[in-house]
Design a protein around this motif. Structure first.
Motif, short mmCIF file in Angstrom:
data_model
loop_
_atom_site.label_atom_id
_atom_site.label_comp_id
_atom_site.label_asym_id
_atom_site.label_seq_id
_atom_site.Cartn_x
_atom_site.Cartn_y
_atom_site.Cartn_z
N PHE A 19 0.83 -1.20 0.00
CA PHE A 19 0.00 0.00 0.00
C PHE A 19 0.87 1.25 0.00
O PHE A 19 0.63 2.18 -0.77
CB PHE A 19 -0.90 -0.03 1.24
CG PHE A 19 -1.80 1.15 1.37
CD1 PHE A 19 -2.92 1.26 0.57
CD2 PHE A 19 -1.53 2.14 2.29
CE1 PHE A 19 -3.75 2.35 0.68
CE2 PHE A 19 -2.36 3.22 2.41
CZ PHE A 19 -3.48 3.33 1.61
N ILE A 20 1.91 1.25 0.81
CA ILE A 20 2.78 2.42 0.91
C ILE A 20 3.58 2.61 -0.37
O ILE A 20 3.73 3.73 -0.88
CB ILE A 20 3.72 2.27 2.13
CG1 ILE A 20 2.88 2.28 3.41
CG2 ILE A 20 4.76 3.36 2.17
CD1 ILE A 20 3.64 1.89 4.65
N MET A 21 4.06 1.53 -0.95
CA MET A 21 4.85 1.64 -2.18
C MET A 21 3.99 2.14 -3.34
O MET A 21 4.45 2.94 -4.15
CB MET A 21 5.46 0.28 -2.53
CG MET A 21 6.61 -0.11 -1.62
SD MET A 21 7.92 1.11 -1.57
CE MET A 21 8.51 1.03 -3.24
N ASP A 22 2.76 1.68 -3.43
CA ASP A 22 1.87 2.15 -4.50
C ASP A 22 1.65 3.65 -4.40
O ASP A 22 1.71 4.37 -5.39
CB ASP A 22 0.52 1.43 -4.44
CG ASP A 22 0.61 -0.04 -4.81
OD1 ASP A 22 1.63 -0.42 -5.42
OD2 ASP A 22 -0.32 -0.79 -4.49
N HIS A 23 1.41 4.12 -3.20
CA HIS A 23 1.18 5.55 -3.02
C HIS A 23 2.46 6.36 -3.25
O HIS A 23 2.40 7.48 -3.76
CB HIS A 23 0.62 5.82 -1.63
CG HIS A 23 -0.86 5.56 -1.55
ND1 HIS A 23 -1.37 4.30 -1.57
CD2 HIS A 23 -1.91 6.40 -1.49
CE1 HIS A 23 -2.69 4.37 -1.50
NE2 HIS A 23 -3.04 5.64 -1.46
N ALA A 24 3.60 5.81 -2.89
CA ALA A 24 4.85 6.52 -3.10
C ALA A 24 5.13 6.67 -4.60
O ALA A 24 5.57 7.74 -5.05
CB ALA A 24 6.00 5.78 -2.42
N VAL A 25 4.86 5.64 -5.37
CA VAL A 25 5.09 5.70 -6.82
C VAL A 25 4.16 6.73 -7.45
O VAL A 25 4.58 7.54 -8.29
CB VAL A 25 4.89 4.31 -7.45
CG1 VAL A 25 4.82 4.39 -8.96
CG2 VAL A 25 5.99 3.36 -7.02
N VAL A 26 2.91 6.74 -7.05
CA VAL A 26 1.95 7.72 -7.58
C VAL A 26 2.38 9.13 -7.21
O VAL A 26 2.31 10.05 -8.02
CB VAL A 26 0.53 7.41 -7.07
CG1 VAL A 26 -0.43 8.55 -7.38
CG2 VAL A 26 0.02 6.11 -7.66
N PHE A 27 2.84 9.32 -5.98
CA PHE A 27 3.29 10.64 -5.54
C PHE A 27 4.49 11.12 -6.35
O PHE A 27 4.56 12.29 -6.75
CB PHE A 27 3.65 10.59 -4.04
CG PHE A 27 4.04 11.90 -3.47
CD1 PHE A 27 3.11 12.91 -3.31
CD2 PHE A 27 5.35 12.14 -3.11
CE1 PHE A 27 3.47 14.13 -2.78
CE2 PHE A 27 5.72 13.35 -2.58
CZ PHE A 27 4.78 14.35 -2.41
N VAL B 247 6.79 14.59 -10.76
CA VAL B 247 7.49 14.73 -12.05
C VAL B 247 6.60 15.46 -13.05
O VAL B 247 7.07 16.36 -13.76
CB VAL B 247 7.91 13.34 -12.57
CG1 VAL B 247 8.37 13.41 -14.00
CG2 VAL B 247 9.00 12.75 -11.68
N VAL B 248 5.33 15.10 -13.12
CA VAL B 248 4.42 15.77 -14.05
C VAL B 248 4.26 17.24 -13.68
O VAL B 248 4.27 18.12 -14.56
CB VAL B 248 3.07 15.04 -14.09
CG1 VAL B 248 2.01 15.85 -14.84
CG2 VAL B 248 3.22 13.67 -14.71
N ALA B 249 4.14 17.55 -12.40
CA ALA B 249 4.02 18.94 -11.97
C ALA B 249 5.28 19.73 -12.31
O ALA B 249 5.20 20.89 -12.75
CB ALA B 249 3.74 19.00 -10.47
N ALA B 250 6.45 19.13 -12.13
CA ALA B 250 7.70 19.82 -12.48
C ALA B 250 7.77 20.08 -13.98
O ALA B 250 8.22 21.16 -14.40
CB ALA B 250 8.90 18.98 -12.03
N LEU B 251 7.34 19.14 -14.79
CA LEU B 251 7.32 19.36 -16.24
C LEU B 251 6.37 20.48 -16.63
O LEU B 251 6.70 21.33 -17.46
CB LEU B 251 6.93 18.08 -16.96
CG LEU B 251 7.99 16.98 -17.00
CD1 LEU B 251 7.39 15.71 -17.58
CD2 LEU B 251 9.18 17.43 -17.80
#
Length: 84
Positions: A41-49, A54-58
């Motif tokens: 659960f934590i890894m899934d949320h970390a990947v999405v975050f 990255v998208v926001a920085a772009l």
């Protein structure tokens, strides 16, 4: 008649015992599932975050690049004409 009623009561008691045992099994499985600490659960949320970052920085870098080229020269001329 009394024998028939006793048989019915014993049958009801047996069904209640069967259902309570089944409910305890489900409760134990739920308790075990909730106690798992694998970290999926934590890894899934970390990947999405990280993807969101990255998208926001772009998007921000593209916006800054656009504002520095076309829009900034127009804004500089409008502001300078406003104050002159």
């Amino acid at each position: 008649m009394k024998n028939h009623i006793n048989n019915w009561i014993n049958g009801v008691k047996a069904k209640i015992a069967e259902r309570s045992i089944r409910a305890m099994g489900v409760a134990n499985r739920c308790r075990a599932k909730l106690a798992e600490e694998r970290g999926d659960f934590i890894m899934d949320h970390a990947v999405v975050f990280i993807i969101i970052l990255v998208v926001a920085a772009l998007v921000i870098s593209l916006l800054v690049a656009y504002l520095n080229t076309d829009f900034s020269s127009m804004m500089k001329s409008k502001v300078s004409s406003l104050f002159n």
